[in-house]
Motif scaffolding. Structure first.
Motif, PDB file in Angstrom:
ATOM      1  N   VAL A 100       0.835  -1.211   0.000  1.00 13.99           N
ATOM      2  CA  VAL A 100       0.000   0.000   0.000  1.00 13.99           C
ATOM      3  C   VAL A 100       0.869   1.260   0.000  1.00 13.99           C
ATOM      4  O   VAL A 100       0.535   2.274   0.618  1.00 13.99           O
TER       5      VAL A 100
ATOM      6  N   SER B  83       1.560   3.049  -2.707  1.00 14.55           N
ATOM      7  CA  SER B  83       1.001   4.031  -3.636  1.00 14.55           C
ATOM      8  C   SER B  83      -0.514   3.952  -3.590  1.00 14.55           C
ATOM      9  O   SER B  83      -1.082   2.928  -3.211  1.00 14.55           O
ATOM     10  N   CYS B  84      -1.162   5.042  -3.995  1.00 14.56           N
ATOM     11  CA  CYS B  84      -2.618   5.133  -3.877  1.00 14.56           C
ATOM     12  C   CYS B  84      -3.274   5.340  -5.231  1.00 14.56           C
ATOM     13  O   CYS B  84      -2.959   6.296  -5.950  1.00 14.56           O
ATOM     14  N   SER B  85      -4.186   4.449  -5.560  1.00  9.17           N
ATOM     15  CA  SER B  85      -5.106   4.648  -6.680  1.00  9.17           C
ATOM     16  C   SER B  85      -6.426   5.104  -6.076  1.00  9.17           C
ATOM     17  O   SER B  85      -7.193   4.295  -5.553  1.00  9.17           O
ATOM     18  N   ARG B  86      -6.680   6.394  -6.122  1.00 11.44           N
ATOM     19  CA  ARG B  86      -7.800   6.964  -5.368  1.00 11.44           C
ATOM     20  C   ARG B  86      -9.143   6.521  -5.931  1.00 11.44           C
ATOM     21  O   ARG B  86      -9.390   6.618  -7.124  1.00 11.44           O
TER      22      ARG B  86
ATOM     23  N   THR C  41     -11.314  14.028  -0.698  1.00 12.67           N
ATOM     24  CA  THR C  41     -10.457  13.612   0.402  1.00 12.67           C
ATOM     25  C   THR C  41     -11.123  13.966   1.734  1.00 12.67           C
ATOM     26  O   THR C  41     -12.041  14.773   1.797  1.00 12.67           O
TER      27      THR C  41
ATOM     28  N   CYS D  82      -8.150   4.712  -1.008  1.00  6.69           N
ATOM     29  CA  CYS D  82      -7.402   4.122  -2.111  1.00  6.69           C
ATOM     30  C   CYS D  82      -7.912   2.710  -2.407  1.00  6.69           C
ATOM     31  O   CYS D  82      -8.352   2.000  -1.498  1.00  6.69           O
TER      32      CYS D  82
ATOM     33  N   LYS E 156      -7.292  -1.203  -4.004  1.00  7.74           N
ATOM     34  CA  LYS E 156      -6.373  -2.278  -4.376  1.00  7.74           C
ATOM     35  C   LYS E 156      -7.209  -3.492  -4.753  1.00  7.74           C
ATOM     36  O   LYS E 156      -8.413  -3.543  -4.501  1.00  7.74           O
TER      37      LYS E 156
ATOM     38  N   TRP F  84      -6.758   3.347   3.677  1.00  7.61           N
ATOM     39  CA  TRP F  84      -6.386   4.737   3.896  1.00  7.61           C
ATOM     40  C   TRP F  84      -5.358   4.799   5.016  1.00  7.61           C
ATOM     41  O   TRP F  84      -5.215   3.876   5.811  1.00  7.61           O
ATOM     42  N   LYS F  85      -4.622   5.896   5.035  1.00  2.07           N
ATOM     43  CA  LYS F  85      -3.608   6.132   6.058  1.00  2.07           C
ATOM     44  C   LYS F  85      -3.983   7.418   6.770  1.00  2.07           C
ATOM     45  O   LYS F  85      -4.102   8.468   6.150  1.00  2.07           O
TER      46      LYS F  85
ATOM     47  N   THR G 115      -2.515   2.717   9.402  1.00  2.00           N
ATOM     48  CA  THR G 115      -2.994   2.254   8.101  1.00  2.00           C
ATOM     49  C   THR G 115      -4.157   1.311   8.314  1.00  2.00           C
ATOM     50  O   THR G 115      -4.074   0.376   9.116  1.00  2.00           O
TER      51      THR G 115
END
Length: 231
Positions: free
Chosen positions: A49, A51-54, A59, A73, A75, A81-82, A198
């Motif tokens: 995790v 990188s983020c694919s939103r 936000t 994000c 996956k 989310w962080k 996270t």
């Protein structure tokens, strides 16, 4: 000041079985959890995790006074989310969670135990998701009440369930028991942590009964291993 959950009472009683769900008679208790659970390490999960694919339309803020900087994000098989961790002490009234210990205390949670009672925040690790809004609708992403969440902090993994819903513009909250298991101060008024948490929520999962933490750990470990394989 910690942001408290604005709960949405759930009318349903017993949790329904769904794909990937453990049997309703899965063994376990709703007692406090350990600080390291399952066979998957925090480092291995975090490596997936980076990188983020939103998938959220916008936000979230972590608190009322902060700027909106946190995306949801996507996956394969999960969303994440962080953020920070505010403490949710809502649900059944206990010695740790009540009107005297928590100025924002509410005696209900969005999702309920199999007997119809609210969840118990000081013994059941659960995570709060933002209520559905134009920013993001958790249900459209396959996230359900009782779904499994891997919560990672300070190189520790704690498995929790989706147990409550919160404000539509704020993210980053979990139950007293979740914080306590991760070594975070669980005080609902002064505790929590400002960053470093996270949350990985596994899609289309549901623990039954929702109050069985050992069932969440068993299913969570299985889903975490699948997550590593598929990403």
């Amino acid at each position: 000041m910690r942001i408290r959950t604005l709960t949405l009472a759930a009318a349903s009683g017993a949790a329904l079985l769904a794909a990937g769900v453990l049997p309703a008679n899965a063994s376990g208790s709703s007692g406090p959890a350990s600080t390291q659970e399952g066979s998957v390490s925090a480092a291995d999960l975090l490596a997936k995790v980076t990188s983020c694919s939103r998938i959220s339309n916008g936000t979230y803020r972590t608190d009322e006074e902060t700027s909106a900087t946190i995306p949801v994000c996507g996956k394969n098989g999960a969303v994440f989310w962080k953020a920070d961790m505010d403490i949710d002490c809502d649900g059944q009234r206990t010695s740790n969670c009540n009107e005297d210990t928590d100025p924002w205390y509410q005696d209900d949670t969005a999702f309920h135990q199999s007997n119809g009672s609210p969840l118990k925040a000081d013994s059941l690790p659960y995570v709060v998701v933002p209520s559905s809004s134009g920013i993001w609708d958790y249900t459209s992403a396959g996230i359900k009440g009782g779904g499994v969440v891997a919560v990672i902090y300070n190189n520790k993994v704690e498995y929790a369930v989706v147990g409550d819903t919160g404000p539509t513009q704020i993210i980053g909250e979990a139950s007293y028991a979740t914080a306590n298991a991760l070594g975070i101060d669980p005080d609902p008024e002064t505790g929590g942590t400002d960053s470093g948490v996270t949350y990985i929520l596994f899609k289309n999962s549901r623990v039954s009964p929702i109050e069985s933490h050992s069932a969440a750990v068993t299913l969570g470990d299985q889903l975490a291993r699948q997550f590593l394989q598929n990403n």
